[in-house]
Design an enzyme around this catalytic site. Structure first.
Site, PDB file in Angstrom:
ATOM      1  N   ARG A   1      -0.509   6.547   7.304  1.00  0.00           N
ATOM      2  CA  ARG A   1      -0.258   6.601   5.862  1.00  0.00           C
ATOM      3  C   ARG A   1      -0.778   7.900   5.257  1.00  0.00           C
ATOM      4  NH1 ARG A   1       1.325   1.493   3.946  1.00  0.00           N
ATOM      5  NH2 ARG A   1       0.479  -0.289   5.070  1.00  0.00           N
TER       6      ARG A   1
ATOM      7  N   ASP B   1      14.604  -0.591   1.501  1.00  0.00           N
ATOM      8  CA  ASP B   1      15.307  -0.708   2.776  1.00  0.00           C
ATOM      9  C   ASP B   1      16.364  -1.815   2.621  1.00  0.00           C
ATOM     10  OD1 ASP B   1      15.741  -0.248   5.500  1.00  0.00           O
ATOM     11  OD2 ASP B   1      14.157  -1.587   6.148  1.00  0.00           O
TER      12      ASP B   1
ATOM     13  N   LYS C   1      17.016   3.878   1.481  1.00  0.00           N
ATOM     14  CA  LYS C   1      17.870   3.769   2.676  1.00  0.00           C
ATOM     15  C   LYS C   1      19.051   2.884   2.277  1.00  0.00           C
ATOM     16  CE  LYS C   1      14.531   3.957   6.540  1.00  0.00           C
ATOM     17  NZ  LYS C   1      13.781   3.114   7.507  1.00  0.00           N
TER      18      LYS C   1
ATOM     19  N   GLU D   1       7.921   2.192  -5.872  1.00  0.00           N
ATOM     20  CA  GLU D   1       7.949   1.698  -4.485  1.00  0.00           C
ATOM     21  C   GLU D   1       8.076   2.881  -3.520  1.00  0.00           C
ATOM     22  OE1 GLU D   1       7.166  -0.224  -2.317  1.00  0.00           O
ATOM     23  OE2 GLU D   1       8.577  -1.867  -2.038  1.00  0.00           O
ATOM     24  N   ASP D   2       7.566   2.704  -2.323  1.00  0.00           N
ATOM     25  CA  ASP D   2       7.682   3.782  -1.328  1.00  0.00           C
ATOM     26  C   ASP D   2       9.106   3.921  -0.821  1.00  0.00           C
ATOM     27  OD1 ASP D   2       7.575   1.329   0.033  1.00  0.00           O
ATOM     28  OD2 ASP D   2       6.113   1.982   1.526  1.00  0.00           O
TER      29      ASP D   2
ATOM     30  N   ASP E   1       3.545   3.566   6.681  1.00  0.00           N
ATOM     31  CA  ASP E   1       2.819   3.324   7.936  1.00  0.00           C
ATOM     32  C   ASP E   1       3.722   2.901   9.076  1.00  0.00           C
ATOM     33  OD1 ASP E   1       3.401   0.730   6.705  1.00  0.00           O
ATOM     34  OD2 ASP E   1       2.127  -0.112   8.274  1.00  0.00           O
TER      35      ASP E   1
ATOM     36  N   PHE F   1      12.990   5.153  11.353  1.00  0.00           N
ATOM     37  CA  PHE F   1      11.728   4.715  10.751  1.00  0.00           C
ATOM     38  C   PHE F   1      10.863   5.924  10.406  1.00  0.00           C
ATOM     39  CE2 PHE F   1       7.724   2.461  10.322  1.00  0.00           C
ATOM     40  CZ  PHE F   1       8.141   1.327   9.642  1.00  0.00           C
TER      41      PHE F   1
ATOM     42  N   LYS G   1       0.825  -1.196   0.000  1.00  0.00           N
ATOM     43  CA  LYS G   1       0.000   0.000   0.000  1.00  0.00           C
ATOM     44  C   LYS G   1       0.862   1.250   0.000  1.00  0.00           C
ATOM     45  CE  LYS G   1      -3.304  -2.153   3.176  1.00  0.00           C
ATOM     46  NZ  LYS G   1      -3.853  -2.021   4.576  1.00  0.00           N
TER      47      LYS G   1
HETATM   48  P1  IMP Z   1      12.788  -4.106   2.265  1.00  0.00           P
HETATM   49  O1  IMP Z   1      12.269  -5.382   1.717  1.00  0.00           O
HETATM   50  O2  IMP Z   1      13.612  -4.309   3.499  1.00  0.00           O
HETATM   51  O3  IMP Z   1      13.529  -3.265   1.231  1.00  0.00           O
HETATM   52  O4  IMP Z   1      11.543  -3.307   2.798  1.00  0.00           O
HETATM   53  C1  IMP Z   1      10.825  -2.451   2.013  1.00  0.00           C
HETATM   54  C2  IMP Z   1       9.479  -2.221   2.622  1.00  0.00           C
HETATM   55  O5  IMP Z   1       9.553  -2.095   4.039  1.00  0.00           O
HETATM   56  C3  IMP Z   1       8.927  -0.897   2.125  1.00  0.00           C
HETATM   57  O6  IMP Z   1       8.175  -1.072   0.960  1.00  0.00           O
HETATM   58  C4  IMP Z   1       8.072  -0.453   3.300  1.00  0.00           C
HETATM   59  O7  IMP Z   1       6.779  -0.990   3.176  1.00  0.00           O
HETATM   60  C5  IMP Z   1       8.741  -1.043   4.510  1.00  0.00           C
HETATM   61  N1  IMP Z   1       9.605  -0.055   5.187  1.00  0.00           N
HETATM   62  C6  IMP Z   1      10.949  -0.031   5.261  1.00  0.00           C
HETATM   63  N2  IMP Z   1      11.394   1.016   5.980  1.00  0.00           N
HETATM   64  C7  IMP Z   1      10.293   1.697   6.348  1.00  0.00           C
HETATM   65  C8  IMP Z   1      10.079   2.912   7.098  1.00  0.00           C
HETATM   66  O8  IMP Z   1      10.997   3.609   7.563  1.00  0.00           O
HETATM   67  N3  IMP Z   1       8.784   3.295   7.260  1.00  0.00           N
HETATM   68  C9  IMP Z   1       7.730   2.574   6.748  1.00  0.00           C
HETATM   69  N4  IMP Z   1       7.883   1.455   6.052  1.00  0.00           N
HETATM   70  C10 IMP Z   1       9.152   1.013   5.858  1.00  0.00           C
HETATM   71 MG    MG Z   2       6.054  -1.325   0.810  1.00  0.00          MG
END
Ligand code: IMP
Ligand code: MG
Length: 177
Positions: free
Chosen positions: A163, A101, A129, A97-98, A157, A150, A42
């Site tokens: 959100r 990470d 990040k 993508e938002d 969220d 975070f 989302k």
């Molecule tokens: P990854 O798989 O570790 O790259 O995680 C990516 C997903 O984790 C993003 O699409 C977000 O939904 C969530 N996420 C990672 N860091 C944050 C944050 O600081 N705030 C909110 N959601 C996060």
């Molecule tokens: Mg996400």
């Protein structure tokens, strides 16, 4: 929202200005193409809608939902909750993508997409990040590189809340919000 346990890191105005710049760049880079642009639900929903409104191309929009963060900020197993419906064979795909990470969510999704033989797959992330990356994933378009903790708002969220905030804020104390 008046809350001393969060700190605004990107104002609504700063976000909107940057999103328009990204849309302009994407319009130039994909000139003559008809890309399929995928919104990762989302979290990317606000970024995605603001972005595509400003892209001047004959594009197709799609939605996918992968779940990895089960609750709060802890990472769980990956699950494809909703897949795209559009055929992408031979097409140029741009994933919106938002936040990237660890990179695991996108690595998993891109693996699945590549099995459908698209012409290209690129990533447009609102936030990156970079220093937290665990797998080899590089965003082609990045709204902002961040190194804070975070974040919430503009689609993102904390345990499914916040959100709807039009700005991006850092969570200073998760036990208080
Ligand atoms: P990854 O798989 O570790 O790259 O995680 C990516 C997903 O984790 C993003 O699409 C977000 O939904 C969530 N996420 C990672 N860091 C944050 C944050 O600081 N705030 C909110 N959601 C996060
Ligand atoms: Mg996400």
């Amino acid at each position: 929202m008046d809350n001393k346990y969060i700190k605004v890191v990107l104002s609504e105005r700063t976000i909107q200005k940057r999103v328009k710049q990204l849309a302009k760049q994407i319009t130039l880079d994909y000139a003559g193409k008809t890309p399929v642009i995928i919104c990762m639900l989302k979290g990317a929903v606000y970024f995605f809608t603001d972005l595509v409104k400003n892209i001047d191309l004959p594009l197709t929009i799609e939605f996918a939902r992968l779940s990895s963060y089960k609750n709060g900020t802890t990472s769980g197993d990956m699950e494809l909750v909703a897949d795209i419906k559009e055929k992408i064979e031979g097409k140029d795909v741009l994933i919106v993508e938002d936040i990237v990470d660890s990179g695991k969510t996108l690595a998993y999704f891109i693996d699945m997409l590549k099995k459908k033989n698209p012409a290209s797959v690129k990533i447009c992330a609102f936030l990156d990040k970079m220093e937290r990356r665990e797998v080899n994933i590089k965003s082609d378009y990045v709204g902002f590189d961040i190194d804070c903790g975070f974040v919430i708002g503009y689609g993102m969220d904390y345990a499914e809340k916040y959100r709807e905030l039009p700005y991006l804020a850092e969570v200073l104390d998760p036990t208080k919000i």
